[in-house]
Design a protein around this motif. Structure first.
Motif, PDB file in Angstrom:
ATOM      1  N   ASN A 167       6.056  -2.251 -37.124  1.00 34.06           N
ATOM      2  CA  ASN A 167       7.384  -1.957 -36.582  1.00 34.06           C
ATOM      3  C   ASN A 167       7.734  -2.832 -35.381  1.00 34.06           C
ATOM      4  OD1 ASN A 167       7.888   0.229 -38.407  1.00 34.06           O
ATOM      5  ND2 ASN A 167       6.513   1.509 -37.170  1.00 34.06           N
ATOM      6  N   GLU A 168       6.937  -3.834 -35.126  1.00 30.97           N
ATOM      7  CA  GLU A 168       7.173  -4.713 -33.979  1.00 30.97           C
ATOM      8  C   GLU A 168       8.377  -5.624 -34.241  1.00 30.97           C
ATOM      9  OE1 GLU A 168       3.741  -6.870 -32.612  1.00 30.97           O
ATOM     10  OE2 GLU A 168       2.379  -5.386 -33.482  1.00 30.97           O
ATOM     11  N   PRO A 169       9.060  -6.030 -33.176  1.00 28.70           N
ATOM     12  CA  PRO A 169      10.171  -6.983 -33.336  1.00 28.70           C
ATOM     13  C   PRO A 169       9.635  -8.340 -33.774  1.00 28.70           C
ATOM     14  CG  PRO A 169       9.679  -6.620 -31.019  1.00 28.70           C
ATOM     15  CD  PRO A 169       8.913  -5.583 -31.775  1.00 28.70           C
ATOM     16  N   ILE A 170      10.357  -9.019 -34.616  1.00 27.50           N
ATOM     17  CA  ILE A 170       9.913 -10.311 -35.132  1.00 27.50           C
ATOM     18  C   ILE A 170      10.191 -11.398 -34.095  1.00 27.50           C
ATOM     19  CG2 ILE A 170      10.190 -12.030 -36.955  1.00 27.50           C
ATOM     20  CD1 ILE A 170      10.989  -9.802 -38.827  1.00 27.50           C
ATOM     21  N   THR A 171       9.143 -11.872 -33.473  1.00 22.70           N
ATOM     22  CA  THR A 171       9.226 -12.942 -32.486  1.00 22.70           C
ATOM     23  C   THR A 171       8.295 -14.074 -32.916  1.00 22.70           C
ATOM     24  OG1 THR A 171       7.427 -12.013 -31.165  1.00 22.70           O
ATOM     25  CG2 THR A 171       9.678 -11.270 -30.655  1.00 22.70           C
ATOM     26  N   LEU A 172       8.359 -15.181 -32.194  1.00 22.63           N
ATOM     27  CA  LEU A 172       7.502 -16.320 -32.519  1.00 22.63           C
ATOM     28  C   LEU A 172       6.033 -15.943 -32.369  1.00 22.63           C
ATOM     29  CD1 LEU A 172       7.126 -19.278 -33.237  1.00 22.63           C
ATOM     30  CD2 LEU A 172       7.354 -19.840 -30.797  1.00 22.63           C
ATOM     31  N   ILE A 173       5.719 -15.206 -31.313  1.00 20.85           N
ATOM     32  CA  ILE A 173       4.331 -14.784 -31.094  1.00 20.85           C
ATOM     33  C   ILE A 173       3.867 -13.857 -32.214  1.00 20.85           C
ATOM     34  CG2 ILE A 173       2.814 -13.452 -29.575  1.00 20.85           C
ATOM     35  CD1 ILE A 173       4.443 -14.421 -27.214  1.00 20.85           C
ATOM     36  N   PHE A 174       4.753 -12.958 -32.655  1.00 21.42           N
ATOM     37  CA  PHE A 174       4.419 -12.041 -33.750  1.00 21.42           C
ATOM     38  C   PHE A 174       4.122 -12.821 -35.030  1.00 21.42           C
ATOM     39  CE2 PHE A 174       5.910  -9.741 -37.519  1.00 21.42           C
ATOM     40  CZ  PHE A 174       5.102  -8.613 -37.468  1.00 21.42           C
ATOM     41  N   ILE A 175       4.975 -13.805 -35.331  1.00 21.89           N
ATOM     42  CA  ILE A 175       4.797 -14.609 -36.551  1.00 21.89           C
ATOM     43  C   ILE A 175       3.489 -15.391 -36.494  1.00 21.89           C
ATOM     44  CG2 ILE A 175       5.706 -16.544 -37.885  1.00 21.89           C
ATOM     45  CD1 ILE A 175       8.510 -15.608 -37.101  1.00 21.89           C
ATOM     46  N   LEU A 176       3.199 -15.994 -35.338  1.00 20.86           N
ATOM     47  CA  LEU A 176       1.964 -16.765 -35.194  1.00 20.86           C
ATOM     48  C   LEU A 176       0.737 -15.864 -35.342  1.00 20.86           C
ATOM     49  CD1 LEU A 176       2.899 -19.120 -32.213  1.00 20.86           C
ATOM     50  CD2 LEU A 176       2.721 -19.715 -34.641  1.00 20.86           C
ATOM     51  N   LYS A 177       0.838 -14.651 -34.809  1.00 23.98           N
ATOM     52  CA  LYS A 177      -0.259 -13.698 -34.917  1.00 23.98           C
ATOM     53  C   LYS A 177      -0.516 -13.314 -36.371  1.00 23.98           C
ATOM     54  CE  LYS A 177      -1.699  -9.057 -33.456  1.00 23.98           C
ATOM     55  NZ  LYS A 177      -1.314  -7.837 -32.684  1.00 23.98           N
TER      56      LYS A 177
END
Length: 307
Positions: A34-44
């Motif tokens: 449920n986390e917001p989609i950010t660059l850090i999230f995508i890289l993770k």
């Protein structure tokens, strides 16, 4: 027809396996994250997916290098199908990393059959397992595999029994040093709370009941024939086949003791269980039964997605 596709090592097999792994990974993100989609999230997420792919390749290497598979890719197919069966196993970063390091340790343990560089292999195995325990405490139970391997590969040299403890101690010293440098505290970097829970209420749902029933029933059935077939293997490799059985037992103990039972803890079972079931598939004589057996293993994970 299905068995013929994976009966030999082909590049198409890896494409299919990587697709199934990706499917499990994407479905888990849709359902659980449920986390917001950010660059850090995508890289993770990409990093986690990469580790899952490397784990598949590592399992294939271990199986082929130690003659655990007879030039087929059943084990990586089953591993990816197990991920799809319980998609939660792709959601816990700590367990994904821990399982990866366990596979690295298992690779070194398995290679002891060659009796070359024994001291280095024992140290490496303990080192990787100790690192795995930093990400998930109960992974330390796999340390028992090293002791079991020393029993299975008759070794009367006292120093070989001491070396694994030196490997664990090395990880401890490095971790404490890093903790002092980063946090100015000796133990801040550790997450070693050995939590235990025997509350299995989370498994009381259709998807988990189907998944657990498949893993246990197919696993036990395959293990019976797997164990009987060990004596037919070359003497040098018999210990490796026995170690796989102990690995499944240890993984099952981790599932029982897991402090948070969300399904991700089953990941530790998938690699050794995939080897056991793939070996059983290989020795099935009746072609129709082999097709049905493998078909069920392929169809049921997709069915559970609808539950």
């Amino acid at each position: 027809m299905i068995t013929s596709i994976f009966s030999k090592s082909k590049s198409i097999n890896f494409i299919i396996v990587f697709f199934i792994t990706l499917l499990a990974f994407v479905i888990a993100r849709i359902r659980l994250v449920n986390e917001p989609i950010t660059l850090i999230f995508i890289l993770k997420q990409l990093a986690q997916l990469f580790i899952c792919y490397i784990s598949v390749l590592l399992l294939n290497f271990i199986a082929n290098k130690n003659n655990l598979a007879v030039k087929n890719n059943y084990e990586i197919l089953l591993f990816s199908l197990f991920l799809l069966l319980i998609v939660h196993t792709t959601s816990n970063t700590g367990i994904i990393l821990s399982n990866f390091f366990i596979l690295l340790g298992l690779r070194r343990i398995m290679s002891l059959w060659s009796q070359k560089d024994v001291k280095q292999k024992l140290f490496d195995a303990a080192f990787w397992i100790a690192i795995a325990s930093l990400f998930y405490f109960w992974a330390i139970l796999f340390f028992a595999l090293i002791m079991i391997s020393l029993i299975l590969y008759p070794d009367n040299k006292l120093r070989h029994w001491i070396i694994p403890f030196m490997g664990v101690a090395s990880v401890y010293v490095i971790s404490v040093s890093a903790s002092v440098i980063i946090y100015n505290n000796f133990f801040e970097i550790f997450d070693i709370t050995p939590g235990v829970s025997y509350d299995f209420i989370n498994y009381n749902s259709a998807k988990y009941l189907v998944a657990i029933t498949l893993l246990i029933s197919f696993g036990i059935w395959s293990s019976i024939f797997y164990s009987q077939n060990i004596k037919k293997k070359k003497k040098a490799f018999r210990a490796s086949f026995k170690i796989i059985i102990f690995a499944v037992v240890i993984a099952f103990l981790i599932v029982l003791h897991a402090p948070k039972k969300d399904g991700s803890e089953f990941l530790f079972m998938f690699a050794p269980l995939a080897v056991i079931v793939s070996n059983y598939i290989e020795i099935i004589q009746d072609k129709w039964f082999k097709e049905v057996f493998l078909s069920l293993l392929i169809i049921i994970p997709f069915i559970t997605l609808l539950l």
